[in-house]
Design an enzyme around this catalytic site. Structure first.
Site, PDB file in Angstrom:
ATOM      1  N   ILE A  78     -11.898  22.285   5.641  1.00  0.00           N
ATOM      2  CA  ILE A  78     -11.489  22.983   6.856  1.00  0.00           C
ATOM      3  C   ILE A  78     -11.951  22.160   8.055  1.00  0.00           C
ATOM      4  O   ILE A  78     -13.133  21.818   8.164  1.00  0.00           O
ATOM      5  CB  ILE A  78     -12.098  24.405   6.931  1.00  0.00           C
ATOM      6  CG1 ILE A  78     -12.053  25.110   5.565  1.00  0.00           C
ATOM      7  CG2 ILE A  78     -11.416  25.214   8.025  1.00  0.00           C
ATOM      8  CD1 ILE A  78     -10.693  25.287   4.976  1.00  0.00           C
ATOM      9  N   VAL A  79     -11.010  21.831   8.952  1.00  0.00           N
ATOM     10  CA  VAL A  79     -11.295  20.893  10.052  1.00  0.00           C
ATOM     11  C   VAL A  79     -11.150  21.610  11.394  1.00  0.00           C
ATOM     12  O   VAL A  79     -10.188  22.350  11.606  1.00  0.00           O
ATOM     13  CB  VAL A  79     -10.330  19.681   9.970  1.00  0.00           C
ATOM     14  CG1 VAL A  79     -10.524  18.744  11.155  1.00  0.00           C
ATOM     15  CG2 VAL A  79     -10.548  18.934   8.655  1.00  0.00           C
ATOM     16  N   PRO A  80     -12.092  21.407  12.329  1.00  0.00           N
ATOM     17  CA  PRO A  80     -12.065  22.116  13.610  1.00  0.00           C
ATOM     18  C   PRO A  80     -11.193  21.434  14.657  1.00  0.00           C
ATOM     19  O   PRO A  80     -10.847  20.260  14.533  1.00  0.00           O
ATOM     20  CB  PRO A  80     -13.530  22.085  14.047  1.00  0.00           C
ATOM     21  CG  PRO A  80     -14.000  20.747  13.532  1.00  0.00           C
ATOM     22  CD  PRO A  80     -13.275  20.532  12.220  1.00  0.00           C
ATOM     23  N   THR A  82     -12.285  20.885  17.690  1.00  0.00           N
ATOM     24  CA  THR A  82     -13.157  20.110  18.571  1.00  0.00           C
ATOM     25  C   THR A  82     -13.347  18.673  18.093  1.00  0.00           C
ATOM     26  O   THR A  82     -13.528  17.767  18.895  1.00  0.00           O
ATOM     27  CB  THR A  82     -14.535  20.782  18.689  1.00  0.00           C
ATOM     28  OG1 THR A  82     -14.979  21.138  17.369  1.00  0.00           O
ATOM     29  CG2 THR A  82     -14.467  22.020  19.553  1.00  0.00           C
ATOM     30  N   ASN A  83     -13.351  18.462  16.774  1.00  0.00           N
ATOM     31  CA  ASN A  83     -13.525  17.122  16.189  1.00  0.00           C
ATOM     32  C   ASN A  83     -12.466  16.905  15.111  1.00  0.00           C
ATOM     33  O   ASN A  83     -12.800  16.741  13.937  1.00  0.00           O
ATOM     34  CB  ASN A  83     -14.931  16.985  15.573  1.00  0.00           C
ATOM     35  CG  ASN A  83     -16.033  17.446  16.517  1.00  0.00           C
ATOM     36  OD1 ASN A  83     -16.266  16.853  17.549  1.00  0.00           O
ATOM     37  ND2 ASN A  83     -16.696  18.527  16.152  1.00  0.00           N
ATOM     38  N   GLY A 163     -15.484  27.587  13.588  1.00  0.00           N
ATOM     39  CA  GLY A 163     -16.101  28.777  14.165  1.00  0.00           C
ATOM     40  C   GLY A 163     -16.791  29.622  13.109  1.00  0.00           C
ATOM     41  O   GLY A 163     -16.647  29.403  11.907  1.00  0.00           O
ATOM     42  N   GLY A 181     -21.158  25.666  11.345  1.00  0.00           N
ATOM     43  CA  GLY A 181     -20.592  26.496  12.405  1.00  0.00           C
ATOM     44  C   GLY A 181     -21.079  26.075  13.776  1.00  0.00           C
ATOM     45  O   GLY A 181     -21.578  24.962  13.953  1.00  0.00           O
ATOM     46  N   CYS A 214     -21.173  20.250  17.774  1.00  0.00           N
ATOM     47  CA  CYS A 214     -22.038  21.402  17.475  1.00  0.00           C
ATOM     48  C   CYS A 214     -23.517  21.048  17.554  1.00  0.00           C
ATOM     49  O   CYS A 214     -24.365  21.936  17.643  1.00  0.00           O
ATOM     50  CB  CYS A 214     -21.695  22.007  16.119  1.00  0.00           C
ATOM     51  SG  CYS A 214     -21.751  20.855  14.748  1.00  0.00           S
TER      52      CYS A 214
END
Length: 241
Positions: A78-80, A82-83, A163, A181, A214
């Site tokens: 799972i990739v955010p 933000t990055n 998140g 997270g 983070c």
């Protein structure tokens, strides 16, 4: 050889992918995202170079212990938002280094740059002799699709970055999971610290990629006797109160 081929492709495209990420998500800035991409495409593969990850890893004859590294199968990543590119580089390299396949679930607001990074690495892996389908990316990353991926019978482990909700979902999926997270990084400035140096690094860390990492500093704690000097250095560094 496969890991190095992918890393070389990521290094060659570090800026293009960084600019794509900023354009698509509007988060961070390209220069700092280049640094994050290179951290994963240059430093990481060098750190892993020569590291044994599959087969007999270590033997302790006197304790009658033999440690084996065994691939888990499919990694659900799972990739955010933000990055979105550096996280793909990182997770793909470590997954294939350990003999696994990987399926990536992008953030809906970062699908294009995330899947482009995955495709770039996949093409490089194929050229180096990796099997077809070893790296995949969900082109329509809905919540339902991500949950199905996490709970799929072939998924061996989940690497979840994002998140609080998605990290909790990974931990409650019934599969082994590693979650990262939102950070809550408190920095303690102790009396023995070089105040000017410490404050400069705190400002640099907090402002890097506009604070989207983070591990960015979230709170500054110090002894009361240092207050005036620290505030002075923060103001000199154009910090906001």
């Amino acid at each position: 050889a496969i890991v190095e081929k992918m890393a070389a492709a990521a290094r060659a495209n570090a800026r293009r992918l960084a600019e794509m990420a900023v354009e698509e998500t509007s988060y961070g800035n390209a220069d700092d995202k280049v640094a994050k991409n290179l951290l994963c495409a240059d430093w990481l593969p060098r750190a892993m170079g020569g590291m044994k990850t599959v087969g007999v890893l270590r033997e302790i004859p006197e304790q009658k212990i033999v440690e084996y590294g065994v691939p888990v199968g499919v990694v659900a990543a799972i990739v955010p938002t933000t990055n979105p590119t550096s996280t793909v580089i990182y997770k793909v390299l470590i997954s294939l280094k350990a003999g696994n396949g990987i399926v990536i679930s992008p953030h809906p607001r970062a699908t294009k740059c995330t899947c482009e990074t995955a495709d770039l690495l996949y093409r490089a892996a194929l050229e180096a002799g990796a099997p077809e389908g070893i790296i995949q990316c969900l082109s329509n990353p809905t919540l339902e699709a991500t949950q199905a991926l996490m709970k799929h019978e072939r998924t061996g482990v989940i690497l979840s970055t994002g998140g609080q909700g998605i990290v909790r979902a990974a931990y409650s999926s019934g599969k082994p999971a590693f979650g990262v997270g939102p950070g809550n990084v408190a920095v303690l400035v102790e009396r023995s610290a070089d105040i000017a140096d410490a404050v400069a690094k705190i400002i640099q860390g907090k402002s890097f990629d506009y604070g989207t990492v983070c591990s960015s500093e979230q709170a500054l704690v110090a002894e009361e006797s240092l207050r005036d000097r620290i505030v002075s250095e923060l103001r000199a560094g154009r910090a906001y109160f």
